[in-house]
Structures are given as structure tokens and as C-alpha cells.
Design an enzyme around this catalytic site. Structure first.
Site, PDB file in Angstrom:
ATOM      1  N   SER A  95       0.834  -1.204   0.000  1.00  0.00           N
ATOM      2  CA  SER A  95       0.000   0.000   0.000  1.00  0.00           C
ATOM      3  C   SER A  95       0.868   1.253   0.000  1.00  0.00           C
ATOM      4  O   SER A  95       2.014   1.227   0.441  1.00  0.00           O
ATOM      5  CB  SER A  95      -0.900   0.022   1.239  1.00  0.00           C
ATOM      6  OG  SER A  95      -1.641  -1.174   1.334  1.00  0.00           O
TER       7      SER A  95
HETATM    8  N1  SAH Z   1      -0.446  -4.920   4.334  1.00  0.00           N
HETATM    9  C1  SAH Z   1       0.260  -5.169   3.098  1.00  0.00           C
HETATM   10  C2  SAH Z   1      -0.550  -4.833   1.863  1.00  0.00           C
HETATM   11  C3  SAH Z   1      -1.255  -6.005   1.495  1.00  0.00           C
HETATM   12  S1  SAH Z   1      -2.112  -6.122  -0.030  1.00  0.00           S
HETATM   13  C4  SAH Z   1       1.597  -4.456   3.033  1.00  0.00           C
HETATM   14  O1  SAH Z   1       1.904  -3.684   3.923  1.00  0.00           O
HETATM   15  O2  SAH Z   1       2.332  -4.736   2.096  1.00  0.00           O
HETATM   16  C5  SAH Z   1      -3.371  -7.208   0.547  1.00  0.00           C
HETATM   17  C6  SAH Z   1      -2.896  -8.594   0.920  1.00  0.00           C
HETATM   18  O3  SAH Z   1      -4.031  -9.278   1.440  1.00  0.00           O
HETATM   19  C7  SAH Z   1      -2.395  -9.417  -0.255  1.00  0.00           C
HETATM   20  O4  SAH Z   1      -1.113  -9.878  -0.008  1.00  0.00           O
HETATM   21  C8  SAH Z   1      -3.404 -10.562  -0.334  1.00  0.00           C
HETATM   22  O5  SAH Z   1      -2.832 -11.784  -0.752  1.00  0.00           O
HETATM   23  C9  SAH Z   1      -3.912 -10.631   1.093  1.00  0.00           C
HETATM   24  N2  SAH Z   1      -5.227 -11.269   1.280  1.00  0.00           N
HETATM   25  C10 SAH Z   1      -6.315 -11.191   0.482  1.00  0.00           C
HETATM   26  N3  SAH Z   1      -7.326 -11.904   0.995  1.00  0.00           N
HETATM   27  C11 SAH Z   1      -6.881 -12.450   2.160  1.00  0.00           C
HETATM   28  C12 SAH Z   1      -7.457 -13.297   3.151  1.00  0.00           C
HETATM   29  N4  SAH Z   1      -8.720 -13.763   3.060  1.00  0.00           N
HETATM   30  N5  SAH Z   1      -6.699 -13.644   4.217  1.00  0.00           N
HETATM   31  C13 SAH Z   1      -5.417 -13.208   4.345  1.00  0.00           C
HETATM   32  N6  SAH Z   1      -4.810 -12.428   3.428  1.00  0.00           N
HETATM   33  C14 SAH Z   1      -5.533 -12.041   2.350  1.00  0.00           C
END
Ligand code: SAH
Length: 249
Positions: A95
Site C-alpha cells: 500500500s
Molecule cells: N499490508 C500489506 C498490503 C497487502 S495487499 C503491506 O503492507 O504490504 C493485501 C494482501 O491481502 C495481499 O497480499 C493478499 O494476498 C492478502 N489477502 C487477500 N485476501 C486475504 C485473506 N482472506 N486472508 C489473508 N490475506 C488475504
């Protein structure tokens, strides 16, 4: 700032929102001047965040102290401190710094807090939270991302972060309740398990809304007596929350 303006201003960045791949492999800066350049870029980032309205001094300090260049893929290092998301592989993104700072500020992290994050991705949000709270539990559904983040967080000495590979829809019942929960992928509805795992007096920050569209960044609070209230604070654009089969009709 009205939501539509926030959206317009941040649209290009939000469109891309999450990197997930090769991040932990990004090498540290090769030499002293490389390190100095990154330190300078972090100082500038903090000034930008302050100018954009981030006020919490502890949050700004955590943003200043977290080496974002370690969380992006090698070809993203030069762009690591731009205020935009970057691809991290597996169709995901890290993000943009403003959103990480805003969500962290909205969580109002306290030193004794136990925090749950859904969507570890690169591990950057977890790393920003780590110095602000007692313990961070973070769940990632894409196994290679979970593994990379686990290794990187360990390398950086952030021993109070625990990474689990799995579907965050169910939360982390064994470690519940949590003082704060941050969700960094967007579900269409707030998963009930997460509301249940919020401690009395706890806060959840979560983007809610349709996939591949604008979502509402929502703050959910549980009062000391267990009453749940909800307010929308901004229009955002996150990658969809996948999984949750048991919750779908
Ligand atoms: N917090 C992260 C940004 C993540 S993007 C950072 O600082 O880089 C969102 C993430 O959520 C992705 O990696 C995706 O694979 C994960 N995601 C999506 N659905 C999910 C679920 N049901 N449980 C756990 N992770 C999930």
C-alpha cells in the site's frame, strides 16, 4: 478533505494498490551513501505525511524508522519512497505510505496492544505497527508472500510479529481478543469473526465494498460494554479480500 477529492488525488496510486512478490529479497543499500540516501528519503516522506495531515508523532516516527526499500522488489527500490503503491508479485501490492500511515493512526495503537492484521502482503504494515504495540499477529493467504514476509521481519529483528499462512476471514481465534484489527484487503462485508475477535474498547480499520471499485475505509469500534459502532472515513481502493468461502452465499 472530501472523499472524492481524496480519491481523485490518490487515484493513480490506489489503482495499483498491492505488490507482493520479491520484496524481502530486495538487497539492503550497497554502501554508506545508499543508506544515507534512503534515510533522507524517509525524512522527506515523513514531512509529506505531516503535510497531508498525519499528526500522531509515534506513527510518524515508526514510518521514519521502517526501511520501506526492504519491502519492495529489487526493481522497485528506486521508487520505494514515492507516495504510491507498488506491485509485489502474485497480483498484490504494497500500500502507499499515506494509506499505511492513515490506517495506523486510525488504529490508535497503544504500547500494550495486541493487534491482528489481515493481509500481510510485503510485511510493511506489520513492520510499521511492530514498534508501536506489544504484539502483531498477521495473516496472509498467499503462501510465498507469507514466507517472504516472515523471513524479512525476522531478519529485521521484529520478533513481536507472528505471521500465519491462511484465510483471514476466520481471524485468529487462538490469539483473540485483539485490541486493534487492521484489514488491508477489501471484503464486500465486514467478516463477523473479526468483529467477534475485537476486545471491548477495541478498534478495527477495514476497507469495505465491492471488488475492483471504490471502497469505504471504515472504522469499527467496540465499546467497553460490547456495543459496536461504525463510521466511514475515506474512499479508498484496495485489492479484494479473497477466501471466505464459508461466508459466501
Ligand atoms: N499490508 C500489506 C498490503 C497487502 S495487499 C503491506 O503492507 O504490504 C493485501 C494482501 O491481502 C495481499 O497480499 C493478499 O494476498 C492478502 N489477502 C487477500 N485476501 C486475504 C485473506 N482472506 N486472508 C489473508 N490475506 C488475504
Amino acid at each position: 478533505m472530501p472523499n472524492d477529492i481524496l480519491i481523485r488525488k490518490r487515484w493513480p496510486a490506489m489503482l495499483l494498490a498491492c505488490w507482493a512478490g520479491i520484496a524481502a529479497c530486495a538487497p539492503p543499500p550497497a554502501n554508506r551513501s545508499g543508506e544515507d540516501a534512503m534515510t533522507l528519503q524517509r525524512e522527506r516522506l515523513v514531512e509529506d505525511l505531516r503535510a497531508q495531515g498525519i499528526r500522531d508523532a509515534r506513527v510518524l516516527e515508526a514510518m521514519r524508522a521502517t526501511p520501506r526499500e526492504r519491502f519492495v522488489p529489487p526493481d522497485g527500490v528506486a521508487a520505494a519512497y514515492g507516495d504510491h503503491p507498488l506491485p509485489i508479485g502474485h497480483g498484490q501490492t504494497i500500500s502507499q505510505p499515506y494509506i499505511v500511515a492513515r490506517m495506523t493512526e486510525l488504529l490508535d495503537p497503544q504500547p500494550g496492544d495486541r493487534v491482528l492484521e489481515i493481509g500481510t502482503g510485503s510485511g510493511y504494515q506489520a513492520a510499521v505497527l511492530a514498534p508501536l504495540v506489544a504484539r502483531v499477529y498477521t495473516i496472509e493467504i498467499v503462501p510465498p508472500l507469507a514466507e517472504r514476509s516472515r523471513a524479512l521481519l525476522r531478519t529485521l529483528g521484529l520478533d513481536n510479529v507472528e505471521v500465519r499462512t491462511g484465510d483471514g476471514y476466520a481471524g485468529w481465534p487462538e490469539a483473540a481478543p485483539f485490541d486493534a484489527i487492521v484489514v488491508t484487503a477489501a471484503p464486500e462485508r465486514v467478516p463477523q469473526a473479526l468483529v467477534d475477535q475485537l476486545a471491548p474498547g477495541g478498534r478495527m480499520v477495514i476497507p469495505v465494498g465491492p471488488q475492483r471499485a471504490v471502497q469505504s475505509l471504515t472504522v469499527i469500534e467496540k465499546s467497553a460494554s460490547g456495543e459496536v459502532s461504525e463510521r466511514r472515513v475515506a474512499a479508498v481502493r484496495f485489492v479484494p479480500m479473497t477466501g471466505g468461502e464459508s461466508e459466501r452465499p
